[in-house]
Design an enzyme around this catalytic site. Structure first.
Site, short mmCIF file in Angstrom:
data_model
loop_
_atom_site.label_atom_id
_atom_site.label_comp_id
_atom_site.label_asym_id
_atom_site.label_seq_id
_atom_site.Cartn_x
_atom_site.Cartn_y
_atom_site.Cartn_z
N GLY A 244 0.77 -1.24 0.00
CA GLY A 244 0.00 0.00 0.00
C GLY A 244 0.80 1.29 0.00
N GLU A 278 4.21 -6.78 1.76
CA GLU A 278 3.69 -7.15 0.44
C GLU A 278 3.61 -5.95 -0.50
OE1 GLU A 278 -0.24 -8.34 1.52
OE2 GLU A 278 0.38 -10.23 2.38
N PRO A 279 4.74 -5.28 -0.74
CA PRO A 279 4.65 -4.11 -1.61
C PRO A 279 4.47 -4.52 -3.08
CG PRO A 279 6.94 -4.53 -1.03
CD PRO A 279 6.12 -5.54 -0.27
N ARG A 281 3.05 -1.70 -5.85
CA ARG A 281 3.28 -0.42 -6.52
C ARG A 281 4.64 0.20 -6.19
NH1 ARG A 281 -1.05 2.91 -7.94
NH2 ARG A 281 -2.33 1.75 -6.47
N ARG A 317 -5.81 3.54 -15.49
CA ARG A 317 -5.80 4.30 -14.23
C ARG A 317 -6.36 5.72 -14.36
NH1 ARG A 317 -1.96 5.54 -11.49
NH2 ARG A 317 -2.90 5.09 -9.50
N TYR A 321 -9.58 5.89 -11.88
CA TYR A 321 -9.28 6.57 -10.61
C TYR A 321 -9.07 8.08 -10.79
CZ TYR A 321 -7.66 1.76 -9.59
OH TYR A 321 -7.53 0.40 -9.45
N CYS A 348 -13.68 4.68 -28.17
CA CYS A 348 -14.95 5.42 -28.26
C CYS A 348 -15.59 5.63 -26.90
CB CYS A 348 -15.90 4.68 -29.17
SG CYS A 348 -15.13 4.25 -30.73
N GLU A 349 -14.94 6.39 -26.04
CA GLU A 349 -15.47 6.75 -24.73
C GLU A 349 -14.88 8.11 -24.39
OE1 GLU A 349 -16.97 4.64 -22.17
OE2 GLU A 349 -16.93 2.77 -23.30
N TYR A 377 0.04 -1.60 -12.11
CA TYR A 377 -1.38 -1.49 -12.47
C TYR A 377 -1.56 -0.86 -13.85
CZ TYR A 377 -1.44 -2.62 -7.57
OH TYR A 377 -1.18 -3.23 -6.37
C1 LIG Z 1 -2.87 -5.11 -3.87
C2 LIG Z 1 -2.33 -5.77 -2.68
C3 LIG Z 1 -1.01 -5.54 -2.28
C4 LIG Z 1 -0.10 -4.56 -2.97
O1 LIG Z 1 -0.58 -3.26 -2.88
P1 LIG Z 1 0.34 -2.03 -3.36
O2 LIG Z 1 -0.51 -0.85 -3.09
O3 LIG Z 1 0.57 -2.23 -4.81
O4 LIG Z 1 1.58 -2.05 -2.56
C5 LIG Z 1 -0.54 -6.20 -1.16
N1 LIG Z 1 -1.32 -7.06 -0.47
C6 LIG Z 1 -2.59 -7.31 -0.83
C7 LIG Z 1 -3.39 -8.27 -0.04
C8 LIG Z 1 -3.15 -6.69 -1.93
O5 LIG Z 1 -4.40 -6.93 -2.27
#
Ligand SMILES: *Cc1c(COP(=O)(O)O)cnc(C)c1O
Length: 422
Positions: A244, A278-279, A281, A317, A321, A348-349, A377
């Protein structure tokens, strides 16, 4: 013009390079639109992350959903990374990339029976459960397979990540995880899940989070649950902080990985367990660009349009978003005037735009532009809308480049269809 560059994507004599390779040279070979990634960016970013947490026993699990090309996954696997996979498809990709199953985590709010079975069959490090029903199913399948399932419960800490509502996942109103109270009950219910071994606790509160405070708040909350469990005899081996971490796409304020480490490490140090991150992005976004050719330029009244050959099907994106990506010329002509222009695709949007009201040099048909920070993404969310082919992907390493996925062919697109006589 405000040019976004880094040591990985930089201008040499007014021409954009990825590492030591001219972007134009790549495009001459693969055409446009095309994704280009910097391998050294991925490597350096991974090292920066792991070094920031040097003092803490930890493992990084690259979130493959941000960029699942098998060569990108392999880049991280070769550095010692585990992989966080979201589906059977991502699991297959991680295995193809050479990941050790015991360094894979199976994630996702809606895993199918088959995915759970596959996870157990491959003996993955752990499966994250996001509901009571899922725990019951894992328990049943593990029983049938005569296995003990290693499971972490994803807790929804009810923390506001202050990000775009579509990518905020840690509020109780979001679909993800199990609320704190219920999670405690499930962890402690020893007699109920006989084929499950609870090995960890997990959270992931959202994506593109640009302030540290939601993380410290959530990690603190999760650590309280960890200690409460420990006191009642449930000792967990893993504490998973999720991903995240926000990155810079435009002019937003973000924090550094060192500041992030400084803020949460004191909490993590008190835990007597191995930390998982769990990175996604953070490791990939700024390591990629999407290059497009300008098909037309025009003026409707006072408004300028640049019509490029990349569209919302290549990078969605901006459309979903309202995300900002810097867009800049591949070749800078500093003698030209700057204009304000919408940069749009051929789909076409009206929602098909790459950027709106952008300051950019006056451009001509046939020239190239780069959509920056497209490494996460991007390609993974590409579609075939308007029967358009997905773009190729190119990986650059120093002065070499490799086509790691070629452009789809129309045969590819028609593979599953045939005319029937009904
Ligand atoms: C999407 C996701 C991530 C990675 O998120 P980033 O914002 O890309 O770092 C990590 N863990 C879980 C469970 C996710 O769904």
């Amino acid at each position: 013009m405000n040019l976004f560059d880094s040591s990985y994507f930089t201008y040499k004599s007014d021409e954009l390079f990825c590492e030591n390779v001219s972007v134009k040279k790549i495009i001459q070979e693969v055409g446009t639109p095309a994704y280009i990634y910097s391998k050294n960016f991925f490597i350096d970013r991974y090292k920066e992350f792991t070094e920031a947490f040097e003092e803490i026993p930890h493992t990084i699990f690259f979130a493959a959903k941000s960029n699942f090309n098998i060569n990108v996954i392999k880049t991280f696997v070769d550095l010692g990374s585990g992989v966080d996979v979201n589906s059977e498809g991502e699991l297959k990709r991680a295995l193809l990339a050479g990941a050790d199953p015991r360094k894979l985590i199976l994630t996702g709010v809606g895993k199918t029976l088959n995915e759970i079975r596959l996870g157990l069959q491959k003996d993955l490090l752990m499966i994250k459960a996001e509901s009571e029903e899922e725990l019951e199913l894992i328990n049943t399948i593990a029983g049938e397979m005569k296995k003990v399932a290693r499971v972490a419960i994803r807790v929804n800490p009810d923390v506001d990540a202050q990000t775009h509502p579509y990518i905020s996942t840690g509020l109780s109103e979001n679909k993800f995880g199990i609320d704190t109270k219920s999670a405690l009950g499930l962890f402690k219910d020893k007699n109920r899940f006989k084929n499950i071994l609870f090995t960890g606790i997990d959270m992931h509160i959202g994506s593109q989070i640009t302030s540290i405070q939601p993380f410290t708040e959530a990690v603190e909350k999760l650590s309280q649950i960890y200690f409460e469990l420990k006191d009642s005899g449930v000792h967990l081996k893993h504490f998973d902080v999720g991903g995240g971490i926000g990155v810079k796409y435009g002019y937003e304020e973000t924090f550094s990985i060192q500041d992030y480490a400084k803020a949460i490490s004191p909490i993590l140090k008190k835990l007597d367990c191995h930390i998982f991150f769990e990175p996604g992005r953070f490791l990939t976004a700024n390591g990629g660009i999407l290059v497009a050719q300008i098909l037309y330029t025009k003026k409707n009244g006072e408004k300028n349009f640049i019509i490029a050959d990349a569209a919302m099907n290549d990078i969605i994106r901006p459309s979903i978003y309202g995300a900002h990506h810097h867009i800049q010329p591949v070749e800078v002509h500093s003698d030209r005037a700057e204009i304000i222009s919408d940069i749009v695709g051929p789909v076409c949007e009206t929602g098909d735009f790459l950027g709106r009201k952008r300051k950019i040099q006056e451009s001509k048909r046939g020239e190239y532009i780069a959509v920056m920070s497209a490494g996460a993404y991007g390609m993974v969310m590409a579609s075939n809308y308007n029967a358009r082919r997905k773009p190729p992907e190119v990986l650059v390493a120093n002065d070499k480049f490799y086509v790691i996925r070629s452009r789809e062919t129309y045969d590819h697109l028609l593979f599953d269809e045939k005319i029937i006589n009904s």
